[in-house]
Design an enzyme around this catalytic site. Sequence first.
Site, PDB file in Angstrom:
ATOM      1  N   SER A  40      40.014  38.231  38.349  1.00 33.01           N
ATOM      2  CA  SER A  40      40.903  37.725  37.940  1.00 33.01           C
ATOM      3  C   SER A  40      40.827  37.884  36.733  1.00 33.01           C
ATOM      4  CB  SER A  40      39.487  36.578  38.209  1.00 33.01           C
ATOM      5  OG  SER A  40      39.803  36.546  36.675  1.00 33.01           O
ATOM      6  N   LYS A  78      37.171  34.445  31.782  1.00 30.63           N
ATOM      7  CA  LYS A  78      38.342  34.684  31.337  1.00 30.63           C
ATOM      8  C   LYS A  78      39.000  34.462  30.146  1.00 30.63           C
ATOM      9  CE  LYS A  78      38.987  32.244  35.198  1.00 30.63           C
ATOM     10  NZ  LYS A  78      39.253  33.098  36.693  1.00 30.63           N
TER      11      LYS A  78
END
Length: 181
Positions: A40, A78
């Site tokens: 991701s 993230k």
Amino acid sequence: MKKSWKQEMYSVLKCIVFAFILVLICRNYLFSPSVVHGNSMSPTFEDGNKIILSKIADIQRFDMIVFHAPDSDNNYIKRVIGLPGDTISVTDDILYVNGKAYKEPYLTENKKEASTPKLTGDFTLWERTGKTTVPKDSLFVLGDNRLYSKDSRIFGFINKNSVIGKVVLRIYPLMKLDFHK
């Protein structure tokens, strides 16, 4: 003066215990190692990258953090996009924070390889979370691999208390070091 065997062993044992306590304190309160799982954050971080997290660093916009996932027992890595009080939107692949457009150079490679015209897709904070601003003690996070990232667009805000640490160092194979801010 010769030390006896017992005195020498006691001295060595004291050093080992002190080192162990020092490592525990550092790992629990200052720094922690972690491993990236998934793609991701590709290409910034790849599956299997080893990183060091600072547990005491101040978190700013665009920092990369590791946190306890709000939707599973995993930890996610993230990029922080929104801080408390911020408004967030994306229009035509341009990120707007508090009405100001931001360039996201870390997305360039993914934009080149994307099979869709828009990497991120248009959205407002209200559309994704039902809130107009990032709440107090919360963060809005996005993965760099926007087409394949499970992030705040899906699970909403993360609580600051769920943050394990800020990425400060990546350790490549063969110990090549990459410092982050």
